[in-house]
Design a protein around this motif. Structure first.
Motif, PDB file in Angstrom:
ATOM      1  N   ALA A  65      32.923  28.136  42.322  1.00 34.71           N
ATOM      2  CA  ALA A  65      33.553  27.300  41.300  1.00 34.71           C
ATOM      3  C   ALA A  65      35.070  27.465  41.367  1.00 34.71           C
ATOM      4  CB  ALA A  65      33.038  27.680  39.918  1.00 34.71           C
ATOM      5  N   VAL A  66      35.773  26.376  41.163  1.00 39.76           N
ATOM      6  CA  VAL A  66      37.237  26.426  41.129  1.00 39.76           C
ATOM      7  C   VAL A  66      37.697  27.474  40.117  1.00 39.76           C
ATOM      8  CG1 VAL A  66      39.288  25.142  40.412  1.00 39.76           C
ATOM      9  CG2 VAL A  66      37.639  24.087  41.964  1.00 39.76           C
ATOM     10  N   ALA A  67      37.007  27.524  38.988  1.00 45.53           N
ATOM     11  CA  ALA A  67      37.408  28.442  37.918  1.00 45.53           C
ATOM     12  C   ALA A  67      37.470  29.886  38.373  1.00 45.53           C
ATOM     13  CB  ALA A  67      36.444  28.313  36.743  1.00 45.53           C
ATOM     14  N   SER A  68      36.516  30.303  39.216  1.00 47.32           N
ATOM     15  CA  SER A  68      36.473  31.702  39.636  1.00 47.32           C
ATOM     16  C   SER A  68      37.517  32.028  40.696  1.00 47.32           C
ATOM     17  CB  SER A  68      35.081  32.048  40.172  1.00 47.32           C
ATOM     18  OG  SER A  68      34.842  31.419  41.416  1.00 47.32           O
ATOM     19  N   SER A  70      42.852  31.925  39.853  1.00 47.89           N
ATOM     20  CA  SER A  70      43.902  32.951  39.757  1.00 47.89           C
ATOM     21  C   SER A  70      44.340  33.412  41.143  1.00 47.89           C
ATOM     22  CB  SER A  70      43.421  34.136  38.925  1.00 47.89           C
ATOM     23  OG  SER A  70      42.298  34.755  39.528  1.00 47.89           O
ATOM     24  N   LEU A  71      43.409  33.505  42.089  1.00 48.99           N
ATOM     25  CA  LEU A  71      43.746  33.900  43.456  1.00 48.99           C
ATOM     26  C   LEU A  71      44.545  32.797  44.153  1.00 48.99           C
ATOM     27  CD1 LEU A  71      40.328  35.512  44.459  1.00 48.99           C
ATOM     28  CD2 LEU A  71      42.477  36.718  43.993  1.00 48.99           C
ATOM     29  N   TYR A  72      44.209  31.558  43.845  1.00 48.39           N
ATOM     30  CA  TYR A  72      44.945  30.423  44.405  1.00 48.39           C
ATOM     31  C   TYR A  72      46.385  30.406  43.889  1.00 48.39           C
ATOM     32  CZ  TYR A  72      46.309  25.504  45.057  1.00 48.39           C
ATOM     33  OH  TYR A  72      46.978  24.344  45.385  1.00 48.39           O
ATOM     34  N   LYS A  73      46.523  30.564  42.578  1.00 48.20           N
ATOM     35  CA  LYS A  73      47.862  30.568  41.976  1.00 48.20           C
ATOM     36  C   LYS A  73      48.672  31.778  42.418  1.00 48.20           C
ATOM     37  CE  LYS A  73      46.839  27.806  37.866  1.00 48.20           C
ATOM     38  NZ  LYS A  73      46.761  27.784  36.381  1.00 48.20           N
ATOM     39  N   GLY A  74      47.973  32.866  42.745  1.00 49.96           N
ATOM     40  CA  GLY A  74      48.647  34.077  43.197  1.00 49.96           C
ATOM     41  C   GLY A  74      48.972  34.079  44.674  1.00 49.96           C
TER      42      GLY A  74
END
Length: 333
Positions: free
Chosen positions: A213-216, A219-223
């Motif tokens: 899921a995108v939700a999980s 934060s790693l994507y934004k980081g």
């Protein structure tokens, strides 16, 4: 008393007895729910996850909307099937609601040998609540930046084409197997005990791609730890307008990999009660604060009536059926 009078008395007595037996044999209407009884929202996962958070957001909004006490119960196990089984046995009075993910109704009936429930008869859909966009991700150090580039890379490096998964038999698993067949490169699935360890290996490059899921993964994507190669569905995710869908890139295998959460009631719930619960949840979905809280979780409000949930289940199951048959996947547990 004459013989004729006695005979008439006996016949009248027998007739009254027969009427009494007939009345007792009539089906009794279901007892009306106590309007002050709490509503129980049943979730098939442990506290802290997306499903639990979603249920608690709705419970709070329903309380604020004046629907009395709403209690969230977590009954984890068997990929939410234990919770579903609990709800299907509950009193059909609108006071026990199952909030569950669509694969229980769209994919599981195609993959499980022993499902333990009838996906079309044991529960009644009351409403679609939210969509759950999913995505294929890769470590930022990988040379491919979208799904097209990944397929080209996989053709050159077939022995390294692997997919990290938190759930075997999921939409991402089946879609990727179908993709591999379509492009002529088998993409080997690697199962993990949850999304966290899987994403660690995606970031490091131990597996070439991962799906969840995108939700999980947000934060790693934004980081700057992960890159998204493509998202599921037919339109870009609201939270990721810069990431194209996989269908946009020419890969339709993930069109139905956007799952969704719905509200369901036990079979036998009276239509007027179903309609009342449907109205409650759709109204709660329309609250701006509720929608904002759900979007923070990576969930997109998609409030629709129960009839649309039924239609969506049938359409998506029909779409997955040939894919499941082509992969030959069977869930054993």
């Amino acid at each position: 008393m004459t013989h004729a009078s006695r005979r008439k008395l006996v016949l009248n007595t027998l007739a009254l007895s027969a009427c009494a037996v007939a009345v007792l044999a009539l089906p009794r209407p279901a007892a009306a729910a106590d309007p002050d009884a709490p509503m129980h929202i049943i979730v098939g996962y442990a506290p802290g996850g997306a499903a639990d958070s979603l249920a608690r957001i709705y419970a709070e909004q329903l309380r604020q909307d004046g629907h009395g006490t709403v209690i969230v119960e977590n009954r984890p196990g068997a990929s939410a099937r234990l919770a579903l089984d609990y709800v299907k046995r509950a009193k059909p009075d609108g006071k026990t609601v199952f909030i569950g993910p669509s694969p229980l109704f769209t994919i599981f009936p195609l993959t499980y040998k022993k499902l333990g429930y009838d996906a079309d008869k044991d529960l009644v859909p009351a409403a679609v609540l939210t969509d759950v966009p999913t995505a294929v991700a890769a470590g930022v150090q990988q040379p491919y930046k979208n799904m097209k580039e990944y397929v080209e890379w996989a053709r050159r490096n077939p022995n390294s084409a692997s997919l990290g998964l938190a759930t075997i038999g999921s939409a991402g698993h089946l879609g990727t197997v179908a993709l591999g067949k379509a492009v002529g490169v088998p993409i080997t699935p690697a199962a993990y005990r949850g999304a966290s360890p899987m994403l660690v290996d995606v970031i490091s490059g131990t597996v070439s791609i991962g799906w969840d899921a995108v939700a999980s993964m947000m934060s790693l994507y934004k980081g700057g730890k992960l890159q998204f190669l493509g998202v599921s569905g037919t339109r870009r995710a609201k939270a990721l307008p810069e990431v194209p869908t996989m269908k946009e890139q020419g890969f339709s295998q993930y069109e139905f990999a956007t799952s969704w959460y719905g509200a369901f009631l036990p079979a036998g719930t009276p239509p007027d009660v179903v309609a009342k619960v449907e109205k409650m949840f759709i109204a709660a979905s329309g609250n701006a604060s509720t929608a904002a809280k759900l979007e923070v979780l990576g969930l997109e409000v998609a409030a629709r009536p129960g009839q649309e949930a039924r239609h969506r289940i049938q359409v998506e199951r029909a779409a997955w059926k040939p894919i499941v048959e082509a992969t030959g996947f069977v869930a054993e547990d």
